[in-house]
Design an enzyme around this catalytic site. Structure first.
Site, PDB file in Angstrom:
ATOM      1  N   ASP A  90       0.877  -0.958  -0.077  1.00 44.96           N
ATOM      2  CA  ASP A  90       0.046   0.015  -0.148  1.00 44.96           C
ATOM      3  C   ASP A  90       0.855   1.332  -0.057  1.00 44.96           C
ATOM      4  O   ASP A  90       2.107   0.965  -0.264  1.00 44.96           O
ATOM      5  CB  ASP A  90      -1.124  -0.018   1.158  1.00 44.96           C
ATOM      6  N   THR A  99       3.351  -1.127   8.616  1.00 46.52           N
ATOM      7  CA  THR A  99       3.658  -2.154   9.722  1.00 46.52           C
ATOM      8  C   THR A  99       3.816  -3.672   9.457  1.00 46.52           C
ATOM      9  O   THR A  99       4.411  -4.394  10.080  1.00 46.52           O
ATOM     10  CB  THR A  99       2.776  -2.106  10.857  1.00 46.52           C
ATOM     11  N   HIS A 129       7.268 -30.332  11.909  1.00 49.36           N
ATOM     12  CA  HIS A 129       6.781 -28.891  11.572  1.00 49.36           C
ATOM     13  C   HIS A 129       5.563 -29.091  10.599  1.00 49.36           C
ATOM     14  O   HIS A 129       4.912 -28.238  10.401  1.00 49.36           O
ATOM     15  CB  HIS A 129       7.838 -27.925  11.091  1.00 49.36           C
ATOM     16  N   CYS A 160       3.329  -3.071   3.955  1.00 48.37           N
ATOM     17  CA  CYS A 160       2.416  -1.760   4.592  1.00 48.37           C
ATOM     18  C   CYS A 160       3.362  -1.029   5.649  1.00 48.37           C
ATOM     19  O   CYS A 160       4.430  -1.205   5.544  1.00 48.37           O
ATOM     20  CB  CYS A 160       1.160  -2.144   4.852  1.00 48.37           C
ATOM     21  N   HIS A 205      10.269 -23.370   9.995  1.00 46.07           N
ATOM     22  CA  HIS A 205       9.369 -24.089  10.804  1.00 46.07           C
ATOM     23  C   HIS A 205       7.972 -23.821  10.238  1.00 46.07           C
ATOM     24  O   HIS A 205       6.941 -24.664  10.596  1.00 46.07           O
ATOM     25  CB  HIS A 205       9.463 -23.631  12.456  1.00 46.07           C
TER      26      HIS A 205
HETATM   27  C1  RB5 Z   1      -1.860   2.717   6.451  1.00 49.61           C
HETATM   28  O1  RB5 Z   1      -2.035   3.972   6.876  1.00 49.61           O
HETATM   29  C2  RB5 Z   1      -1.370   1.674   7.572  1.00 49.61           C
HETATM   30  O2  RB5 Z   1      -2.568   1.582   8.242  1.00 49.61           O
HETATM   31  C3  RB5 Z   1      -1.181   0.373   6.519  1.00 49.61           C
HETATM   32  O3  RB5 Z   1      -0.216   0.675   5.939  1.00 49.61           O
HETATM   33  C4  RB5 Z   1      -0.773  -0.888   7.534  1.00 49.61           C
HETATM   34  O4  RB5 Z   1       0.162  -0.406   8.315  1.00 49.61           O
HETATM   35  C5  RB5 Z   1      -1.981  -1.555   8.178  1.00 49.61           C
HETATM   36  O5  RB5 Z   1      -1.957  -2.463   8.959  1.00 49.61           O
END
Ligand code: RB5
Length: 148
Positions: A8, A67, A133, A65, A98
């Site tokens: 994203d 995170t 596993h 993304c 694993h």
């Molecule tokens: C986008 O703002 C953010 O929420 C997305 O990139 C992601 O980290 C969601 O888990």
């Protein structure tokens, strides 16, 4: 080897580095975007990327993304997908050894470019150990089937 890619807007800067790296290594990709920092929803992109892996059009997926968390949650809803958020070299290695992970998820605000490319190398180069596993990932599949 062929990889399915998806990100994203939050993951776009790091994905650009991944794209350059894979291109230098002549690794084939199917790229589901996005291609700018303009805001987009990650779930549809994660779904397309994960389906390409689950249906055998790609060997592995890479999802990024902000995170790594949202794309992993979305990808793991696709049957047959074992998507893992990795934040360091050990997690990238162990989720292949694993968990036989087939999608590497990373967060652009969690790891720097050097660490991300190192994790990608480790993820792609580490085999699944099988044995006990395999039984454990079969149990994960049973959860998906509703039999466990
Ligand atoms: C986008 O703002 C953010 O929420 C997305 O990139 C992601 O980290 C969601 O888990």
């Amino acid at each position: 080897m062929k990889l399915a890619l998806g990100c994203d807007h939050g993951g776009f800067p790091l994905m650009e580095a991944v794209r350059r790296y894979l291109s230098e290594k002549h690794i084939e990709v199917e790229d589901f975007g996005c291609f700018s920092t303009e805001s987009v929803d990650y779930a549809p992109i994660a779904a397309k990327t994960a389906r390409a892996v689950a249906e055998g059009q790609a060997d592995y997926g890479v999802l990024i993304c902000t995170t790594g968390l949202g794309v992993s949650m979305a990808a793991n809803k696709v049957k047959g997908i074992r998507a893992a958020v990795c934040t360091n070299e050990l997690s990238a290695e162990m989720t292949r050894r694993h968990n036989n992970a087939n999608v590497l998820c990373m967060g652009a605000r969690m790891v720097d470019e050097t660490a991300a490319l190192r994790m990608l190398d480790i993820f792609l180069g580490t085999p699944f150990e099988g044995g006990r596993h395999q039984r454990r990932i079969d149990q994960i599949a049973q959860i998906e089937e509703g039999t466990l």
